[in-house]
Design a protein around this motif. Sequence first.
Motif, PDB file in Angstrom:
ATOM      1  N   CYS A 310      96.573 -37.020 132.827  1.00 39.65           N
ATOM      2  CA  CYS A 310      97.061 -36.417 131.583  1.00 39.65           C
ATOM      3  C   CYS A 310      97.213 -34.907 131.696  1.00 39.65           C
ATOM      4  N   GLY A 311      96.986 -34.366 132.897  1.00 40.35           N
ATOM      5  CA  GLY A 311      97.192 -32.948 133.122  1.00 40.35           C
ATOM      6  C   GLY A 311      95.985 -32.073 132.865  1.00 40.35           C
ATOM      7  N   LEU A 312      94.776 -32.653 132.849  1.00 38.85           N
ATOM      8  CA  LEU A 312      93.571 -31.869 132.631  1.00 38.85           C
ATOM      9  C   LEU A 312      92.936 -31.464 133.957  1.00 38.85           C
ATOM     10  N   PRO A 313      92.480 -30.216 134.102  1.00 37.63           N
ATOM     11  CA  PRO A 313      91.637 -29.880 135.244  1.00 37.63           C
ATOM     12  C   PRO A 313      90.294 -30.582 135.086  1.00 37.63           C
ATOM     13  N   ILE A 314      89.661 -30.953 136.195  1.00 36.80           N
ATOM     14  CA  ILE A 314      88.428 -31.734 136.161  1.00 36.80           C
ATOM     15  C   ILE A 314      87.264 -30.901 136.686  1.00 36.80           C
ATOM     16  N   VAL A 315      86.110 -31.033 136.037  1.00 34.25           N
ATOM     17  CA  VAL A 315      84.868 -30.436 136.520  1.00 34.25           C
ATOM     18  C   VAL A 315      83.896 -31.566 136.819  1.00 34.25           C
ATOM     19  N   ALA A 316      83.341 -31.556 138.038  1.00 37.17           N
ATOM     20  CA  ALA A 316      82.366 -32.562 138.451  1.00 37.17           C
ATOM     21  C   ALA A 316      81.336 -31.891 139.346  1.00 37.17           C
ATOM     22  N   ASN A 317      80.292 -32.628 139.706  1.00 38.63           N
ATOM     23  CA  ASN A 317      79.214 -32.002 140.472  1.00 38.63           C
ATOM     24  C   ASN A 317      79.552 -31.918 141.957  1.00 38.63           C
ATOM     25  N   ASP A 318      78.851 -31.011 142.650  1.00 43.40           N
ATOM     26  CA  ASP A 318      79.163 -30.726 144.047  1.00 43.40           C
ATOM     27  C   ASP A 318      78.641 -31.765 145.030  1.00 43.40           C
ATOM     28  N   THR A 319      77.917 -32.768 144.555  1.00 48.62           N
ATOM     29  CA  THR A 319      77.459 -33.839 145.445  1.00 48.62           C
ATOM     30  C   THR A 319      78.352 -35.068 145.339  1.00 48.62           C
ATOM     31  N   GLU A 324      88.083 -36.045 147.065  1.00 43.71           N
ATOM     32  CA  GLU A 324      89.545 -36.044 146.943  1.00 43.71           C
ATOM     33  C   GLU A 324      89.985 -36.038 145.479  1.00 43.71           C
ATOM     34  N   ARG A 325      89.089 -36.455 144.578  1.00 46.05           N
ATOM     35  CA  ARG A 325      89.441 -36.458 143.158  1.00 46.05           C
ATOM     36  C   ARG A 325      89.508 -35.046 142.572  1.00 46.05           C
ATOM     37  N   LEU A 326      88.884 -34.086 143.257  1.00 47.67           N
ATOM     38  CA  LEU A 326      88.887 -32.704 142.774  1.00 47.67           C
ATOM     39  C   LEU A 326      89.809 -31.789 143.563  1.00 47.67           C
ATOM     40  N   GLU A 327      90.245 -32.213 144.738  1.00 40.00           N
ATOM     41  CA  GLU A 327      91.016 -31.337 145.617  1.00 40.00           C
ATOM     42  C   GLU A 327      92.303 -30.862 144.949  1.00 40.00           C
ATOM     43  N   GLY A 328      92.354 -29.567 144.688  1.00 37.97           N
ATOM     44  CA  GLY A 328      93.534 -28.967 144.081  1.00 37.97           C
ATOM     45  C   GLY A 328      93.654 -29.171 142.593  1.00 37.97           C
ATOM     46  N   SER A 329      92.758 -29.969 142.002  1.00 34.57           N
ATOM     47  CA  SER A 329      92.913 -30.315 140.591  1.00 34.57           C
ATOM     48  C   SER A 329      91.651 -30.091 139.768  1.00 34.57           C
ATOM     49  N   GLY A 330      90.619 -29.480 140.372  1.00 29.94           N
ATOM     50  CA  GLY A 330      89.400 -29.277 139.607  1.00 29.94           C
ATOM     51  C   GLY A 330      88.417 -28.376 140.324  1.00 29.94           C
ATOM     52  N   LYS A 347      85.143 -19.973 134.332  1.00 31.22           N
ATOM     53  CA  LYS A 347      86.266 -19.745 135.248  1.00 31.22           C
ATOM     54  C   LYS A 347      87.557 -20.351 134.693  1.00 31.22           C
ATOM     55  N   LEU A 348      87.390 -21.352 133.815  1.00 29.79           N
ATOM     56  CA  LEU A 348      88.555 -22.048 133.275  1.00 29.79           C
ATOM     57  C   LEU A 348      88.961 -21.522 131.902  1.00 29.79           C
ATOM     58  N   ARG A 349      88.422 -20.374 131.522  1.00 29.77           N
ATOM     59  CA  ARG A 349      88.909 -19.747 130.287  1.00 29.77           C
ATOM     60  C   ARG A 349      90.379 -19.370 130.396  1.00 29.77           C
ATOM     61  N   ARG A 354      93.868 -23.202 134.262  1.00 30.10           N
ATOM     62  CA  ARG A 354      93.827 -24.584 133.757  1.00 30.10           C
ATOM     63  C   ARG A 354      95.177 -25.274 133.981  1.00 30.10           C
ATOM     64  N   ASN A 355      96.254 -24.563 133.679  1.00 28.53           N
ATOM     65  CA  ASN A 355      97.582 -25.164 133.833  1.00 28.53           C
ATOM     66  C   ASN A 355      97.899 -25.468 135.296  1.00 28.53           C
ATOM     67  N   ARG A 356      97.504 -24.555 136.187  1.00 25.57           N
ATOM     68  CA  ARG A 356      97.777 -24.774 137.616  1.00 25.57           C
ATOM     69  C   ARG A 356      97.026 -25.996 138.141  1.00 25.57           C
ATOM     70  N   LEU A 357      95.732 -26.062 137.860  1.00 29.16           N
ATOM     71  CA  LEU A 357      94.936 -27.201 138.329  1.00 29.16           C
ATOM     72  C   LEU A 357      95.387 -28.496 137.648  1.00 29.16           C
ATOM     73  N   GLY A 358      95.634 -28.420 136.343  1.00 28.74           N
ATOM     74  CA  GLY A 358      96.031 -29.613 135.607  1.00 28.74           C
ATOM     75  C   GLY A 358      97.386 -30.154 136.042  1.00 28.74           C
ATOM     76  N   SER A 359      98.329 -29.237 136.279  1.00 34.67           N
ATOM     77  CA  SER A 359      99.664 -29.649 136.715  1.00 34.67           C
ATOM     78  C   SER A 359      99.610 -30.328 138.074  1.00 34.67           C
ATOM     79  N   TYR A 360      98.831 -29.747 138.990  1.00 31.80           N
ATOM     80  CA  TYR A 360      98.709 -30.358 140.321  1.00 31.80           C
ATOM     81  C   TYR A 360      98.050 -31.736 140.222  1.00 31.80           C
ATOM     82  N   GLY A 361      97.014 -31.836 139.387  1.00 33.19           N
ATOM     83  CA  GLY A 361      96.333 -33.119 139.236  1.00 33.19           C
ATOM     84  C   GLY A 361      97.241 -34.184 138.654  1.00 33.19           C
ATOM     85  N   GLY A 362      98.025 -33.816 137.647  1.00 34.42           N
ATOM     86  CA  GLY A 362      98.947 -34.780 137.060  1.00 34.42           C
ATOM     87  C   GLY A 362      99.960 -35.288 138.068  1.00 34.42           C
TER      88      GLY A 362
END
Length: 408
Positions: A310-319, A324-330, A347-349, A354-362
Motif C-alpha cells: 500500500c506504499g507504506l515504509p516499514i519499521v521492524a526489529n534488527d533481528t 528482504e522485507r525491509l531492503e529499500g523499503s523500511g 527519521k521518518l518525520r 517516507r515517500n521514497r521508501l514507501g514508493s520502492y516498497g509498493g
Amino acid sequence: MGYLENFLPKYLARLGAEVDVIATDLPTYHYMSERERKVAYTGFADGSDLVPGAIETMQGFKLHVLAHAKALGYMRMAGLRKKLRSIRPNIVQTTHAIGWIPLQAALAKPGLSYKLFTGSHYHASVFPLANKKVPPWNKELLRCRVTRSLPGRLVSLFTEKCYAITSDCADVAVRFFGVPRNKVDICPLGVDTELFRPIANQEERQERLRVRQRLGFSESDIICIYTGRLGEDKNPLLLARAVAQLTSAGQRFRALFVGNGVQGEAIRSLPGCVVRPFVPVHELGNLYRVADIGVWPTQESTSMLDAAACGLPIVANDTMTAPERLEGSGLAYKLNDAEDLIRTLLKLRDPEIRNRLGSYGGQKMARDYSLESVAWRRLRDYEAAFRCRGSRKEKPVSEEVLEGPRLG
C-alpha cells in the motif's frame, strides 16, 4: 483472515485450476490459552462457522470442512483419506512440512497417485532452536530430531517440493524438519495486490482524509499502523509507548492499532493511540492507506507485505530473519529498545524519506510478491510434476490445499 491458504486458491482458480481447500473445524490459534484466544478472536475468527461436513463454494474454489481428532497430543484431520479419494486431485499442497496433516497426505499418496507439495512457514524468530548453538547430544535437539526431523524426512520421501516463504524458513526446514535441501524452493507468501495497493486517484485521497477524521486523526498527523493480534509475543505495546512519548513531547506522531488481544486495554489508555478491533481482510487496504508508517515491533508478519504494497515504509526489529522485507523499503530498530524505536520513527518525520521508501516498497511488492505471480509459479511446478507422472489422461490439473484452522 486473508493469508496464503485463503488467497492462493483464488488466484490458482483464476488461472484455470480446479481447486479444493480442506480445513479442520478448529478455531484460529486453537493451541493458545483459552483466555488469550477468546480476548483476541471471539466474534471474529472463533471457528464457529466451521462445521464438519460443510462444503462451500467461494471465489472460484470449494472449501471442505473436516472434523479434527487428537493423536499424541496434536491435531489431525478426521477422514482425510476418504475426502481425498472422493475428490481425486492431481496435486496436493499442504502448508506445512511436519505434523499430522502432511504425514496423512504423504501416506495417502501411493494409493491415490497425486503429486505432493509441502510448505515451511516457521521463521527462526519463533523457533528457538534455530537461534541456539547446541551440541548434537543436546536433549532439546534430540527431541526435535525424533518428533520433527524423522517424521519430516518421511514426508519428504513422498514430496516434490517444499515451498519456504523466506530464506530463514528454508533453513529451519532443512536443519530441523528433515526436508532435503534440494527439495526446498523459496517462494514468498505473496500479496493480494487487488486489495493492497497505493492510493491511485483523488477519490481515494479524499477517502483517506475522511477515514482519518472518523478515527480522530488530523491531516498533519504522522500515523503509525500495526495490525494483528495484540499479544505479549508480538508486543505492540512497545510501539504504543513510543508514540505516547513522542505525542507528549509535542511530535505529530499517532498510532492506529487494528486487532484484539491482552495488550489492548493498556494500548488504548496511552495518549495518541487508537485501537480498533479486527476487520475483514477486504477492509484492511483502506486502513493501511490512511496511515504513513507500518510498524511491527517484534515478530515477522505477512501484514508487513500488505502494508508495503500500500506504499507504506516499514519499521521492524534488527533481528528479523527475513531482511528482504525491509531492503529499500523500511528501517530496522534494536529489538525491544523503546528509545531506538523512537529514534527510528523520528527519521521518518521527513515526508520525502517516507515517500521514497514507501514508493520502492509498493513497486517491490507488485513486482516480486504479487499472488498472481506466486500462483503462476506454483502452477508451472504443479503442471511439470503432473506431466512427469506418465501419459494417463486426466481432467485439467486440480489442486488440493490442506490446512488446519485458518492461520495467521
